[in-house]
Design an enzyme around this catalytic site. Structure first.
Site, PDB file in Angstrom:
ATOM      1  N   THR A  15       1.265  -1.096   0.261  1.00 15.62           N
ATOM      2  CA  THR A  15       0.226   0.142   0.235  1.00 15.62           C
ATOM      3  C   THR A  15       0.928   1.523  -0.444  1.00 15.62           C
ATOM      4  O   THR A  15       0.741   2.386  -0.592  1.00 15.62           O
ATOM      5  CB  THR A  15      -0.869  -0.042   0.996  1.00 15.62           C
ATOM      6  N   ASP A  59       1.115  -6.552  -4.815  1.00 17.65           N
ATOM      7  CA  ASP A  59       0.717  -6.818  -3.412  1.00 17.65           C
ATOM      8  C   ASP A  59       1.130  -7.389  -2.310  1.00 17.65           C
ATOM      9  O   ASP A  59       1.946  -8.698  -3.029  1.00 17.65           O
ATOM     10  CB  ASP A  59      -0.283  -7.094  -3.240  1.00 17.65           C
ATOM     11  N   SER A  61       0.424  -9.825  -0.221  1.00 15.72           N
ATOM     12  CA  SER A  61      -0.158 -11.229  -0.896  1.00 15.72           C
ATOM     13  C   SER A  61      -0.135 -12.418  -1.824  1.00 15.72           C
ATOM     14  O   SER A  61      -0.139 -13.533  -1.975  1.00 15.72           O
ATOM     15  CB  SER A  61      -1.923 -11.170  -1.275  1.00 15.72           C
ATOM     16  N   ASP A  92       0.473  -7.217   4.678  1.00 12.73           N
ATOM     17  CA  ASP A  92      -0.514  -8.142   5.074  1.00 12.73           C
ATOM     18  C   ASP A  92       0.778  -9.050   4.915  1.00 12.73           C
ATOM     19  O   ASP A  92       0.230 -10.360   6.604  1.00 12.73           O
ATOM     20  CB  ASP A  92      -0.885  -8.242   3.907  1.00 12.73           C
ATOM     21  N   GLN A 280      -1.947 -20.967  19.933  1.00 10.76           N
ATOM     22  CA  GLN A 280      -2.770 -19.921  18.480  1.00 10.76           C
ATOM     23  C   GLN A 280      -3.586 -19.016  19.510  1.00 10.76           C
ATOM     24  O   GLN A 280      -3.823 -18.182  18.517  1.00 10.76           O
ATOM     25  CB  GLN A 280      -4.162 -21.034  18.255  1.00 10.76           C
ATOM     26  N   CYS A 281      -3.075 -18.674  20.966  1.00  8.31           N
ATOM     27  CA  CYS A 281      -3.133 -17.627  21.412  1.00  8.31           C
ATOM     28  C   CYS A 281      -1.807 -16.614  21.216  1.00  8.31           C
ATOM     29  O   CYS A 281      -1.391 -16.939  20.678  1.00  8.31           O
ATOM     30  CB  CYS A 281      -2.837 -17.601  22.641  1.00  8.31           C
TER      31      CYS A 281
HETATM   32  N1  ASP Z   1      -2.522  -5.892   0.496  1.00 10.41           N
HETATM   33  C1  ASP Z   1      -1.733  -5.095   0.630  1.00 10.41           C
HETATM   34  C2  ASP Z   1      -0.154  -5.505   0.851  1.00 10.41           C
HETATM   35  O1  ASP Z   1       0.180  -6.476   2.039  1.00 10.41           O
HETATM   36  C3  ASP Z   1      -1.892  -4.744   2.222  1.00 10.41           C
HETATM   37  C4  ASP Z   1      -0.557  -3.059   2.677  1.00 10.41           C
HETATM   38  O2  ASP Z   1       0.372  -3.030   2.281  1.00 10.41           O
HETATM   39  O3  ASP Z   1      -0.810  -2.771   3.754  1.00 10.41           O
HETATM   40  O4  ASP Z   1       1.344  -5.207  -0.378  1.00 10.41           O
END
Ligand code: ASP
Length: 343
Positions: A15, A59, A61, A92, A280-281
């Site tokens: 982002t 991105d 992801s 992310d 998982q906590c």
């Molecule tokens: N979807 C974006 C990413 O991880 C979210 C971010 O940058 O905060 O690339």
């Protein structure tokens, strides 16, 4: 006198460098020069800044071990002439990448700081400027001619954390990360407050940077839940050629005591699968044997993930398998802190 601290910005995407595609309304990555143009303040910083960008910013992801190797290669290639590195990355998967790079960069003697933002750089209310500028300032910190930080950190919203201790906890707030099992390394207020006691101090005398680019992806994560059934467990344990499984258990490392659950796990461990017990906590630690519901897991020789995050656990498993650690040593080495990722 001209400042001679050299900082390399590595732009991977996220982002922080995105703009709106006005046709579709979706955010997409744009290029590094544009990013720097949007923050003229960068020119006022007391260091020499250079930048390298992924050919196609992503991105996060879309992050994968191939991209981690690219980041590691850029650092390796530019290691000598720079005093610190700031990696611009989407939030992310930033905790995964910061964890992965902490393992991939052995004997690191310079700061590598991951940062990003929740709002794009062009947005009026962006958090990108503060995150980026302070990350560069932290990467430039020096004491007695040496960098203050000699590890992989993650800076977001006024706090620098050890990268491999972090987790993304919020998709909305500017405070997107937390490190529940380890305190911040640096806090940014009117002054930068460095918590010296929490920094990695190990002096790796005469040992030069070793970059490990091979991450083995024959790994998986299974989060247990009330209602998990045999089919789910079996299908994960039957993944062909699986070498390591991160088992996200309840609380202090507890799991169901049913035979259909414990027997296949026991068999898988006997057949050479490394199963790592991680809670998982978000905070706290695995303590196998504390409850009856974890005693069997301890007897079965599950690897004790202690207070490691899932992000650090999966990347540590990929790293250890990638370096070809012998099966017999995997458990012992995994249970040993390598980069401050666990107690
Ligand atoms: N979807 C974006 C990413 O991880 C979210 C971010 O940058 O905060 O690339």
């Amino acid at each position: 006198m001209k400042n001679t601290t050299n900082i390399l910005l590595i732009y991977t995407g996220g982002t922080i460098g995105m703009v709106k595609d006005y046709k579709t309304g979706a955010l997409k990555a744009f290029n590094f020069d544009e990013l720097v143009k949007n923050i003229p303040e960068l020119k006022q910083l007391d260091c020499n800044l250079r930048g390298v960008s992924f050919d196609e910013p992503i991105d996060s992801s879309n992050m994968n071990p191939g991209y981690w190797a690219q980041i590691a290669s850029i650092i390796e290639e530019h290691y000598e002439e720079n005093d610190g590195f700031v990696v611009l990355h989407g939030s992310d998967t930033m905790s995964y990448s910061a964890s992965a790079l902490s393992f991939m960069l052995e004997n690191l003697e310079k700061p590598v700081i991951f940062t990003g933002s929740q709002l794009p750089i062009g947005d009026l209310r962006t958090d990108a400027k503060e995150n980026l500028i302070t990350s560069i300032e932290i990467a430039s910190l020096r004491k007695k001619g040496r960098p203050v930080l000699r590890e992989v950190g993650l800076y977001f919203e006024y706090k620098l954390y050890r990268g491999n201790r972090t987790t993304k906890i919020n998709a909305e707030h500017f405070e997107a990360f937390n490190s529940l099992n380890y305190p911040p390394l640096v806090e940014s207020g009117v002054h930068l407050k460095v918590h010296d006691n929490y920094l990695i101090k190990k002096v790796t005398k005469n040992k030069s940077l070793q970059v490990h680019k091979k991450m083995d992806d024959r790994v998986a994560i299974l989060k247990i839940f009330p209602g998990i059934n045999q089919n789910v467990l079996q299908s994960v344990l039957n993944i062909p050629d699986l070498k390591a499984l991160i088992l996200e258990t309840y609380g202090a490392g507890n799991a169901p005591m049913d035979e259909w659950f414990l027997n296949p796990i026991k068999k898988a461990v006997e057949n050479g699968l490394h199963i790592i017990n991680v809670t998982q906590c978000s905070g706290g630690s695995v303590f196998m044997g504390h409850y009856q519901t974890s005693e069997k897991l301890r007897e079965m020789q599950l690897v004790n993930g202690k207070d490691i995050t899932t992000e650090a656990a999966i990347t540590k498993a990929m790293y250890l398998l990638g370096t070809g650690v012998p099966d017999k040593l995997f458990k012992t080495i995994f249970e040993t802190p390598l980069r401050g990722e666990m107690v």
